[in-house]
Design an enzyme around this catalytic site. Structure first.
Site, PDB file in Angstrom:
ATOM      1  N   PHE A 158       0.864  -1.180   0.000  1.00 24.09           N
ATOM      2  CA  PHE A 158       0.000   0.000   0.000  1.00 24.09           C
ATOM      3  C   PHE A 158       0.898   1.227   0.000  1.00 24.09           C
ATOM      4  O   PHE A 158       1.618   1.481   0.964  1.00 24.09           O
ATOM      5  CB  PHE A 158      -0.937   0.052   1.208  1.00 24.09           C
ATOM      6  CG  PHE A 158      -1.860   1.235   1.165  1.00 24.09           C
ATOM      7  CD1 PHE A 158      -3.025   1.187   0.424  1.00 24.09           C
ATOM      8  CD2 PHE A 158      -1.553   2.405   1.835  1.00 24.09           C
ATOM      9  CE1 PHE A 158      -3.878   2.282   0.359  1.00 24.09           C
ATOM     10  CE2 PHE A 158      -2.393   3.506   1.776  1.00 24.09           C
ATOM     11  CZ  PHE A 158      -3.559   3.450   1.037  1.00 24.09           C
ATOM     12  N   ASP A 243       9.481   2.580   1.640  1.00 22.61           N
ATOM     13  CA  ASP A 243       8.312   3.405   1.949  1.00 22.61           C
ATOM     14  C   ASP A 243       8.057   3.304   3.445  1.00 22.61           C
ATOM     15  O   ASP A 243       7.478   2.329   3.932  1.00 22.61           O
ATOM     16  CB  ASP A 243       7.100   2.927   1.154  1.00 22.61           C
ATOM     17  CG  ASP A 243       5.843   3.738   1.458  1.00 22.61           C
ATOM     18  OD1 ASP A 243       5.883   4.598   2.369  1.00 22.61           O
ATOM     19  OD2 ASP A 243       4.811   3.497   0.804  1.00 22.61           O
ATOM     20  N   LYS A 272       2.817  10.990   7.259  1.00 20.16           N
ATOM     21  CA  LYS A 272       1.966  10.749   8.420  1.00 20.16           C
ATOM     22  C   LYS A 272       2.510  11.422   9.674  1.00 20.16           C
ATOM     23  O   LYS A 272       2.229  12.580   9.921  1.00 20.16           O
ATOM     24  CB  LYS A 272       1.741   9.251   8.620  1.00 20.16           C
ATOM     25  CG  LYS A 272       0.899   8.619   7.510  1.00 20.16           C
ATOM     26  CD  LYS A 272       0.443   7.236   7.861  1.00 20.16           C
ATOM     27  CE  LYS A 272      -0.321   6.574   6.720  1.00 20.16           C
ATOM     28  NZ  LYS A 272      -1.573   7.258   6.362  1.00 20.16           N
TER      29      LYS A 272
END
Length: 425
Positions: A158, A243, A272
Site C-alpha cells: 500500500f 516506503d 503521516k
C-alpha cells in the site's frame, strides 16, 4: 454509554451485522466509518459529540505517533501561525533550511549515502512522497540511458491512492475500475528476495517496498529479507527505496523500520507522523546524487515545505532526536507483543504480528470479521481498525501511558472471551 473501568464478559455487546453509517447527503461515500463522531481529543483519548470517551488505539494510522494535540507540536504551530504560513517555493523562508538539516541529520545514519550527503524533497502527503521517489528513480534511470525504466514492487503493498500508486497495487478494492494503469511496475511476492532478483533486467532502476506492510495487516518479512534486498540491489546497481510513511519515525521502536535489520536504503519516503497529526507533511530523504535529478521546474508543490509544515516537521524531529521516544516505543512494544501473544496461546486469536507499537491480529475462523471486532470494541470504549476481512490493526500513540495500553488489551481480551463464552452456551 459511559466507558466502564472493567467489563464483565456477559456485558460485552456481541458483534452486530455490518450496518453502514449514515453519511451527510453531499459527502461522497468513499469511507464507511464506525458510529463514533469525535469532537475533541487529547493524548491517547478522544471524546465524541455526546461526551463519551474512547481510547484511540489507531492513532491515525501512525499519523498521531505523538498523540492528539501534543503540547510541543501545538506550541510550534501556534508560534508559526503568528508569523507566516505559506510563501510557496517561489521564495525561501526561514523554517525550510532548519527543517531540512534536522530531518537529514535524523535519518543520515539510516541511509546508504554512497559517500554523498543526504538530501531532502519536502511534499505534503505520503502518496506524494512515494510518487516523488518513483519520479526520482525513473529520471535517475533515464540519465543512465534506460529508455523505459521499471520498478519492482511487492504484492500486498500500500503506497497511496493516486492513479500511479493504485497501478502498482494488488488489492482489487483499491485498484479495480481506475484503469488504464500506469505501466513500468513489476509485482513480486513480499518477502521473496529471489523473486526480486529474478525480476530484474536491464530496464530495472529500483526496488520499492514497505519494510513492514501496514495496510496488509502489519505483515513482517522473514528474517534476512531486507538484507538480501540490499545485496540484490547492490549487485544489480539499482536503487532500494523504503516506503516508511507508516512504519517510520519511531513506530517500530527505531527511527526507521529498516533500522531493525541494520539495512540502509538509498531513498526513504516519510509522511503521516512527520506532520504531528496537525498538517500533512511528507518528504523523500536519501542520496543527493539521486535527488539532484530534480532541477528547477521539473518537480514541485505549492504547499510542500511551507513555513507551517516545516515548523511542525522540525518539532517532530526534535521529539525524536534524543531517541527517547523510539526506546519507549520499543519497551512498550515488547510488552504489547507479549500480551497479544498470550491471546494466541489462549486460542482467542489465530495469529499476531508486529514490531514496536504496531500489531496485526488475525481472528479465529468463525469469530466474525475484523469490522465486527472493531464495532464491539467501540462499544466498550476502544478504537481500532480492521483490514482485509478477519484482520485488525493496533497502532497506539508512542506516547500512550502503559496503563492505558494495558486497558486497551484488557478490553480486547474481554470482547474476545465474551464471544467465545456465548458460543459455548
Amino acid at each position: 454509554m459511559a466507558v466502564p473501568h472493567s467489563v464483565a464478559p456477559q456485558s460485552v455487546p456481541q458483534p452486530a451485522p455490518h450496518v453502514a453509517v449514515a453519511h451527510a447527503a453531499r459527502l461522497a461515500h468513499n469511507y464507511d466509518p464506525l458510529p463514533v463522531t469525535i469532537a475533541t481529543a487529547q493524548g491517547s483519548w478522544v471524546t465524541d459529540t455526546s461526551g463519551e470517551r474512547y481510547l484511540d488505539m489507531l492513532a491515525g494510522y501512525s499519523a498521531l505517533n505523538f498523540g492528539h494535540r501534543h503540547p510541543a507540536l501545538l506550541a510550534a504551530v501556534t508560534a508559526q501561525l503568528d508569523r507566516v504560513c505559506l510563501t510557496s517555493r517561489a521564495f525561501m523562508h526561514d523554517r525550510l533550511e532548519p527543517f531540512t538539516e534536522a530531518l537529514c541529520a535524523l535519518t543520515a545514519d539510516s541511509l546508504a549515502l554512497e559517500g554523498t550527503s543526504p538530501m531532502m524533497v519536502p511534499m505534503n502527503t505520503g502518496a506524494e512522497a512515494v510518487e516523488t521517489a518513483v519520479k526520482a528513480a525513473r529520471k535517475w534511470g533515464h540519465e543512465r540511458g534506460v529508455a523505459e525504466p521499471t520498478i519492482i514492487v511487492a504484492a500486498g503493498n500500500f503506497h497511496g491512492r493516486t492513479t500511479t500508486m493504485v497501478s502498482l497495487s494488488s488489492d482489487p478494492e483499491a485498484r479495480e475500475g481506475y484503469g488504464p494503469y500506469t505501466p513500468g511496475f513489476r509485482v513480486v511476492p513480499f518477502g521473496d528476495a529471489q523473486a526480486v532478483a529474478d525480476a530484474i533486467d536491464e530496464s530495472t532502476v529500483a526496488v520499492l517496498m514497505e519494510p513492514i506492510q501496514g495496510e496488509a495487516g502489519v505483515v513482517v518479512p522473514p528474517p534476512g529479507f531486507w538484507a538480501s534486498l540490499r545485496s540484490v540491489c547492490d549487485d544489480a546497481g539499482i536503487l532500494l527505496i523504503a516506503d516508511e510513511v507508516q512504519s517510520g519515525l519511531g513506530r517500530t521502536g527505531t527511527t526507521l523500520a529498516c533500522d531493525l535489520w541494520d539495512v540502509r536504503p538509498d531513498l526513504v519516503t516519510l509522511g503521516k507522523a512527520l506532520g504531528g497529526g496537525i498538517v500533512p507533511v511528507s518528504a523523500v530523504v536519501g542520496r543527493a546524487d539521486v535527488l539532484e535529478v530534480f532541477t528547477p521546474g521539473t518537480h514541485g508543490s505549492t504547499f510542500g515545505g511551507s513555513p507551517l509544515a516545516c515548523a511542525v516537521g522540525l518539532a517532530v524531529v526534535d521529539l525524536l532526536a534524543t531517541g527517547e521516544v523510539q526506546e519507549r516505543a520499543r519497551v512498550l512494544g515488547d510488552h504489547l507483543q507479549t500480551r497479544l501473544d498470550d491471546l494466541v496461546t489462549d486460542e482467542l486469536v489465530a495469529e499476531v504480528r508486529g514490531a514496536g507499537l504496531w500489531a496485526g491480529i488475525d481472528l479465529m475462523p468463525g469469530w466474525g470479521s475484523g469490522r465486527d471486532l472493531c464495532r464491539a470494541l467501540a462499544e466498550v470504549g476502544v478504537l481500532i481498525k480492521d483490514t482485509h476481512g478477519a484482520t485488525v490493526r493496533l497502532s497506539p500513540a508512542l506516547t500512550i501511558d502503559a496503563e492505558d495500553l494495558d486497558l486497551g488489551v484488557d478490553r480486547l481480551r474481554q470482547v474476545l472471551e465474551s464471544r467465545e463464552a456465548s458460543e459455548e452456551l
